[in-house]
Design an enzyme around this catalytic site. Structure first.
Site: not given
Length: 757
Positions: A16, A18-19, A112, A433, A517, A600, A644, A695
């Site tokens: 990772r 790049l992250k 997605k 939750g 990721c 869930d 959700c 959010h």
């Protein structure tokens, strides 16, 4: 000779890199040039791996700093006008602002990428969108790879898929009408690529695996007749599903080659055996982490080689973006579970498999006897392993009672029994939750995992956190409490670590979006629950309060969707195994006095197949697996579920078929619009629409929550309405969480008093 090529490579690096560089750059701890240099080094590494595996081209244009569809928005001049940026002179900072938002503008929406767990940035098209070509992104990568001495094949997503993936914004119109302006821009981009001296250009049209409207399908002929005038050969790539029903259309297209996904849809090959041009066979799974049985793959490829000869290309089924980078770094897994390690293949191993296949096709199987034997040995071991196959699991599934997935009584009777002992006020309040996870809690979990904290100290830390969460909820006067999930790092990983049949990697990261990721669990064997997973935490929480405590589990479909799933039995069977294993936990919770249990299922919708015709079969087994997870519970135990997302209308019968006593859903951002669908459908059970968006750290006003609740009361009987936030509160801070919930409870009490009159 058979040609070997790759459709696309992971971008983030083996560990990772790049992250971490991106995030340092965003925090202003890394200079832009340093980020550019790191990205160049990652690309060079990717190309070197392809070249060393004897690939005939290295693929370029697949590397991106955030998302390949965002790159395409820049390349076509289709970035949202609301940002006020010029796509021709866009800086790296502005590029990231498109993806992440800035003070004036919210980020471009994400969704997605087909049915994968990768997210792309959704193009925003307006009636007056004007396109403008800027091929710099692709041209620079071509030049870079050529300078390193490579043969190059650029890849770009095609115009019809690009338009299809976007959304109309502003004045009503059909985005399809923009196609005639978009195609000349594509022609300009492809011409610039051809001018760099590339022989082939790969154009991805995965939208062909969907149920496209007739006018979109009809447009392919004309669009590609225009693009075919470019001075380079075009390889049209399809993946994620069958395109057999479009065989006549695809054979007539004036392109020079066609790529088929023969892992997802092996049966489509028969429709293309007379394809007159280059056929690229996608035979190595680009979406999962299992080694291929190379002898079996050659059984498919050798007849094709005889038929197509030089026109046969071999490749992964799709881009390798969806698989982790390199199995070789998993030294811990190799030590602890050598058997499983031998069955896996990450990106670099898949490229090596293709190299073996190429050698076998060009020089015969004898040239690679050793590699083929090794592949066969691993496949045989996996087929017969008692680590994978447990007779008692198969027996249990086969011998389930006739109505195992049905409650004893219908909802109307159950709810009376539940209400009697629950004794809740009108409009009961609850949380979904999780509560905020402080640095302290995360540190305690990490230290325990590393062996730096004893079990006793870890349990003490968790109990302290549970008590804190319970007391806070009591102070807020919530009606149904939760224990807060402080012990859970991730809603799937937590259960995967406690169920048999799951394994975890250390570096099995795949890109979800941008710098984010995920490291999916690996479901490699039959799933069982060796011992209770959540009971002691819920039981302890209940011992602290007289209020009702809700148990919290992740459902079987979500666990399946967010894992790498074994490919030797149907996904439906794996899902039912998980459901049955969870039912043991549900019954143990019930025995321990936890009689409100939430299961869930945020991922039920994203599991839908790409083609509508396949939906019913999926929804049937997904629903059955969910119902199996609570099989055997008493009528007075109340089962909740949480989901959700914003699109329910087309799957409402299946949602109702889950027969949860209470469903809580995310609705605040759509201003409760979703509820009209539930009302029109006459959804029979209790429902808790989210009354504020978790959010954002913003605290909603009393007026906003009241507006949403009054809207909800118009379509849902007051006796069946619950009040809750949109989602779990894990990512929020405690300060805003308390303030948000205070407003929610105050407004609820006000309306309760009003309704009582």
């Amino acid at each position: 000779m058979t040609t070997l090529h790759i459709l696309g490579f992971p971008r983030v690096g083996a560990k990772r890199e790049l992250k971490f560089a991106q995030e340092r750059y965003w925090r202003k701890e890394l200079a832009e040039q340093d980020l550019l240099d790191l990205a160049k080094a990652l690309r060079e590494k990717n190309w070197l791996h392809q070249a060393q595996a004897d690939a005939d081209f290295v693929t370029v244009g697949d590397f991106t700093f955030y998302d390949h569809i965002l790159d395409l928005q820049v390349a076509t001049g289709a970035i949202p006008a609301r940002f006020g940026f010029d796509s021709q002179t866009l800086s790296l900072d502005q590029y990231f602002q498109l993806a992440r938002g800035n003070k004036e503008q919210f980020a471009i929406e994400m969704t997605k990428w087909f049915d994968t767990n990768y997210h792309y940035l959704v193009p925003e098209f307006q009636k007056n969108t004007t396109f403008k070509a800027n091929p710099t992104h692709y041209v620079n990568q071509i030049r870079e790879a050529k300078a390193a001495g490579h043969q190059v094949k650029p890849v770009i997503v095609g115009p019809l898929t690009f338009l299809w993936l976007g959304k109309e914004k502003g004045e009503a119109f059909n985005r399809f009408d923009l196609l005639k302006q978009l195609v000349p821009i594509y022609f300009e981009i492809l011409t610039a690529l051809a001018a760099e001296g590339v022989e082939w250009i790969q154009i991805d049209e995965p939208a062909l695996a969907l149920d496209l409207p007739q006018e979109w399908l009809a447009a392919y002929q004309d669009v590609y007749a225009q693009l075919a005038k470019v001075n380079a050969k075009l390889l049209l790539a399809t993946y994620f599903g069958s395109v057999a029903e479009h065989a006549d259309l695809l054979k007539a297209l004036p392109v020079d080659g066609l790529h088929l996904d023969l892992v997802r849809a092996p049966e489509q090959l028969s429709a293309f055996e007379d394809y007159p041009k280059v056929l690229s066979a996608g035979v190595i799974d680009g979406r999962n982490i299992w080694r291929a049985n190379l002898n079996r793959v050659l059984d498919v490829l050798e007849p094709l080689k005889a038929k197509f000869n030089q026109r046969l290309w071999i490749a992964p089924s799709c881009s390798l973006l969806h698989t982790p980078y390199d199995l070789a770094v998993e030294t811990q897994l190799q030590q602890n579970n050598p058997e499983l390690y031998r069955w896996l293949a990450f990106t670099l191993q898949k490229v090596a498999e293709l190299q073996v296949l190429k050698q076998a096709l060009n020089a015969g199987r004898d040239a690679v006897t050793e590699q083929l034997n090794d592949s066969q040995t691993a496949a045989d071991a996996r087929a017969n392993s008692n680590v994978i196959h447990k007779a008692e699991v198969a027996q249990r599934l086969a011998n389930l009672p006739a109505n195992a997935d049905k409650r004893q009584s219908p909802f109307a009777e159950r709810i009376k029994l539940q209400n009697k002992w629950l004794n809740l006020p009108l409009l009961p309040t609850t949380n979904i939750g999780s509560f905020p996870q402080t640095l302290e809690i995360r540190h305690a979990r990490a230290a325990f995992k590393k062996g730096e904290l004893s079990l006793a100290d870890y349990e003490a830390a968790m109990k302290k956190e549970i008590e804190f969460v319970v007391r806070k909820q009591e102070e807020l006067d919530l009606d149904v409490l939760v224990h807060g999930e402080g012990e859970r790092n991730d809603m799937v990983e937590y259960f995967g670590e406690l169920l048999d049949g799951f394994a975890f990697t250390k570096f099995g990261w795949v890109q979800s979006y941008g710098s984010r990721c995920v490291k999916p669990p690996v479901i490699y064997g039959d799933v069982t629950r060796p011992e209770p997973m959540t009971v002691r935490w819920s039981q302890y929480a209940q011992s602290l309060t007289d209020k009702v405590m809700k148990g919290m589990l992740t459902g079987p479909v979500t666990i399946l969707q967010w894992s790498f799933v074994r490919n030797d039995i149907p996904r439906s069977t794996v899902c039912k195994q998980i459901g049955v294993a969870l039912s043991d936990e549900v019954l143990d919770l019930e025995k321990a006095g936890i009689k409100v249990i939430q299961i869930d299922e945020p991922a039920i919708r994203e599991g839908l197949p790409l083609k509508r015709a396949d939906w019913d079969a999926y929804l049937q087994w997904a629903g059955e697996a969910f119902r199996l997870s609570y099989m055997g519970v008493k009528d007075d135990t109340q089962i909740h579920t949480h989901m959700c997302y914003s699109e329910f209308n087309d799957i409402l019968p299946a949602i109702a078929g889950l027969d949860a006593d209470v469903i809580t859903i995310e609705t605040s951002r759509s201003d409760m619009e979703l509820l009209t669908a539930f009302a029109d459908f006459k959804y029979p059970n209790d429902i808790g629409p989210g009354v504020y968006d978790i959010h954002s750290p913003r605290v909603p006003t009393a007026g906003e929550i009241e507006h949403l609740l009054r809207k909800a009361l118009k379509v849902i009987p007051k006796e069946r309405l619950w009040v809750n936030p949109d989602c779990g509160l894990k990512t929020r801070g405690w300060k805003e969480t308390i303030e948000q919930l205070q407003v929610m409870v105050e407004v609820t009490k006000k309306l309760r008093a009003e309704l009582a009159e």
